[in-house]
Design an enzyme around this catalytic site. Sequence first.
Site, PDB file in Angstrom:
ATOM      1  CD  GLU A 346      -2.937   0.736   2.335  1.00 19.83           C
ATOM      2  OE1 GLU A 346      -4.200   0.364   1.943  1.00 19.83           O
ATOM      3  OE2 GLU A 346      -2.845   1.187   3.439  1.00 19.83           O
ATOM      4  CG  HIS A 377       6.591 -29.575   5.002  1.00 18.84           C
ATOM      5  ND1 HIS A 377       7.451 -30.745   4.764  1.00 18.84           N
ATOM      6  CD2 HIS A 377       7.558 -28.986   6.098  1.00 18.84           C
ATOM      7  CE1 HIS A 377       8.317 -30.913   5.830  1.00 18.84           C
ATOM      8  NE2 HIS A 377       8.243 -29.933   6.645  1.00 18.84           N
ATOM      9  CE  LYS A 492     -13.039   3.380   1.234  1.00 20.13           C
ATOM     10  NZ  LYS A 492     -12.005   3.998   2.121  1.00 20.13           N
TER      11      LYS A 492
END
EC number: 5.3.1.9
Length: 524
Positions: A346, A377, A492
């Site tokens: 950001e 793993h 937004k």
Amino acid sequence: MGKGFLDCESLVALQEMALHPIDLTASGCLSEERIQKNSLSAEGFTYSYATERVDDRCLEALQGLTEERELIKQMECMQQGAIMNRIEGFQSESRPVLHTATRAWVRDQDLHEEAAAIARHSKEEALRLAEFLYIARAKFSTLVQMGIGGSELGPKAMYFAMQGSCPSDKRIFFVSNIDPDNAAEVLREIDLEQTLVVVVSKSGTTLEPAANEELFRQAYQNKGLSIAKHFVAVTSQGSPMDDKSRYLEVFHLWDSIGGRFSATSMVGGVVLGFAFGYEAFIEFLQGAAAIDAHALTPKMRENLPLLSAMLGVWNRNLLGYPTTAVIPYSTGLKYFTAHLQQCGMESNGKSISREGKEISFRTSPIIWGDVGTNCQHSFFQSLHQGTDIVPVEFIGFLHNQRGLDCVLSGSSSSQKLFANLVAQSLALAQGRDNANSNKRFKGNRPSSILVAQQLSPRIAGSLLAFYEHKFAFQGFCWGINSFDQEGVSLGKELATQIIGIMSGNAPVEFPEARGMLRLFNVLT
């Protein structure tokens, strides 16, 4: 400040060196001399970068780049309250960047004007917090923190980082997602009467905490409990949430404190202080403040975050690696990489310079990772033999937090954990030849190792600040504004329009969204 990134003479030299970087697979390359020389011990950490593809000439050129870009001067300006959050010639936030001032008061530092004011106000808020915690910790057993982005990621990462070394009888939960199932999961786990709800929003209008606060307020009303005796706000002065009639207490933060840098403000202070006590929070601040001072060290090879930042620039801009993996070998840091994703991407995921011009070089790498040894793993196969080279930043500790351990086959679990960390770094660097091509490891895959003795509150604060300053230095080097986040706003804005369509109150026509909704509404 200084020359533009692409105009630096040091960059030209580095581009030549990047054509033939040091070969880590060469016999004797990782000698004792190189390992000792390519390390730095400071502020409780030892940092090894012997397994990065750099030599003395490269490091000297990187030092030259820090000087041409005046990185230390920019860090000094930031800590003293200069307007660092800005885009020249365009509308921008035009603010200082003063998260360092939220912890500057725990050590002696000569600060100017607004920086001094924020430090003073931060001390006042901390003293109010101490008084509040004296009562709240006796009355409540549980705390739920509501916030999104930096109001959740940093405090959550630091809560789990400190949990193993700080005894606590408190239960802590975080609610961030607007998905109501997130709130529902937590409501099932808590006794409302014993719970303190902390709502964090600098603006006081952030969608996610507002929606989740309403869900919790309804739950308290349904139980016949007083909301004003259970809810706490952390917000800016004068925001819609700055209302003592609606909250048990209101703590403040300031416009110059960005969300992703706010864990050392009351955004982290209330939850960490409640969980572990006020003194643990102060130790955390002291660790961060120590790195703030250390970050002003002029020489790159003596400055932990600056050195890490410039190695990152080398890997990103000169060697061309698009991602960076951060692998903590510590269960306590299981949420730390998620915080770093926000703090790094950001901040530096930008394509416009501070002069408002399109830039033509790479900025933030994609940051990702998980806890070792678990991830050995899962995705380490790709790190060792995949077609993309991924620089790795290992984080480790010599001792575990909780004290529980056992010896099996002559070594403790803590020793096995640390041995795996070192082994992975060496395996990535050196590789291994084999006549069977499927078992061949090419090596020359760079990494660094950052180690402390144990993950304590102070070290947690230092680790937080280390990465904050690493990302700030990189932004300074690239000439971008690391302290805004315009990329968050468009989605937004469109979501607000789509919500209007869904609720039958659309302010504007949005045929693309209506088409999408018609497609998916068939499922209802």
